[in-house]
Design a protein around this motif. Sequence first.
Motif, PDB file in Angstrom:
ATOM      1  N   ARG A   9       0.850  -1.196   0.000  1.00 52.58           N
ATOM      2  CA  ARG A   9       0.000   0.000   0.000  1.00 52.58           C
ATOM      3  C   ARG A   9       0.878   1.235   0.000  1.00 52.58           C
ATOM      4  N   ASP A  10       0.554   2.158  -0.869  1.00 54.28           N
ATOM      5  CA  ASP A  10       1.300   3.425  -0.949  1.00 54.28           C
ATOM      6  C   ASP A  10       2.806   3.201  -1.041  1.00 54.28           C
ATOM      7  N   GLY A  11       3.194   2.149  -1.796  1.00 52.15           N
ATOM      8  CA  GLY A  11       4.608   1.929  -2.062  1.00 52.15           C
ATOM      9  C   GLY A  11       5.387   1.222  -0.978  1.00 52.15           C
ATOM     10  N   VAL A  12       4.712   0.797   0.090  1.00 50.57           N
ATOM     11  CA  VAL A  12       5.420   0.068   1.155  1.00 50.57           C
ATOM     12  C   VAL A  12       4.692  -1.255   1.416  1.00 50.57           C
ATOM     13  N   ILE A  13       5.425  -2.250   1.916  1.00 43.63           N
ATOM     14  CA  ILE A  13       4.819  -3.531   2.255  1.00 43.63           C
ATOM     15  C   ILE A  13       4.097  -3.377   3.594  1.00 43.63           C
ATOM     16  N   SER A  14       2.767  -3.533   3.577  1.00 42.35           N
ATOM     17  CA  SER A  14       1.984  -3.352   4.802  1.00 42.35           C
ATOM     18  C   SER A  14       1.792  -4.668   5.549  1.00 42.35           C
ATOM     19  N   SER A  15       1.848  -5.796   4.826  1.00 44.19           N
ATOM     20  CA  SER A  15       1.790  -7.098   5.499  1.00 44.19           C
ATOM     21  C   SER A  15       2.432  -8.155   4.622  1.00 44.19           C
ATOM     22  N   ASP A  16       2.936  -9.191   5.273  1.00 46.98           N
ATOM     23  CA  ASP A  16       3.613 -10.289   4.580  1.00 46.98           C
ATOM     24  C   ASP A  16       3.354 -11.551   5.381  1.00 46.98           C
ATOM     25  N   SER A  17       2.368 -12.328   4.924  1.00 48.13           N
ATOM     26  CA  SER A  17       1.987 -13.516   5.702  1.00 48.13           C
ATOM     27  C   SER A  17       2.313 -14.788   4.943  1.00 48.13           C
ATOM     28  N   ALA A  18       3.247 -15.544   5.467  1.00 50.69           N
ATOM     29  CA  ALA A  18       3.560 -16.856   4.914  1.00 50.69           C
ATOM     30  C   ALA A  18       2.565 -17.851   5.507  1.00 50.69           C
TER      31      ALA A  18
END
Length: 233
Positions: free
Chosen positions: A217-226
């Motif tokens: 979102r807006d150029g940044v990683i807001s979540s990363d769920s493996a």
Amino acid sequence: MKQLISLKNICRSYQNGEQELQVLKNINLEIGEGEFVAIMGPSGSGKSTLMNTIGMLDTPTSGEYYLEGQEVARLGEKQLAQVRNQQIGFVFQQFFLLSKMDAVQNVELPLIYAGVPAAQRRKLAEEYLSKVELTDRIHHLPSELSGGQKQRVAIARALVNDPSIILADEPTGALDTKTGSQIMELLVELNEEGKTIIMVTHEPEIAAYAKRQIVIRDGVISSDSARLEGKEN
């Protein structure tokens, strides 16, 4: 798990008149060999720019990108083209098949760029069209194929050089629900065979096929769920 892709503080900005538009902002991301990753986010979030950066179709403004331990910025244009051709297979929403070439000729294209002899090209192209269950359509033009069949040709073309990475940008976006599910099952099967798959989608039900979901979102990683398992039944 062997590390395949490493992005360190990746930024990408564009000049819009006198304003600088920051699309990616200090992205740090690692993807291991054999992962199935979905990159999600609203329109304008930067997800396609991130995909294009991973596919070396776009160049970061700053930061470092390592592919199998090799810094991409150090590669010349010829080397970049070679890596894209041999290590990365691209699948796009709009298929990008050449309209005057039949299915088998479209699949042969990456092999032509790789300098593979004609007889071997044809054999490999037919083999991969068989893999995506299109043996009976190899001499059909794109205009004679359904949307799902076109996407299967595009997947065969992406696979024919036996790349380690498949990049899929909205692979089901132009397909109906049933056909989209069939394409996703094919991508799951390829992942189970060892291919690393990185997919951009805005559809949660499509992202659910992946084992790892990254939201930007807006150029940044807001979540990363493996996730331990892929699509839930």
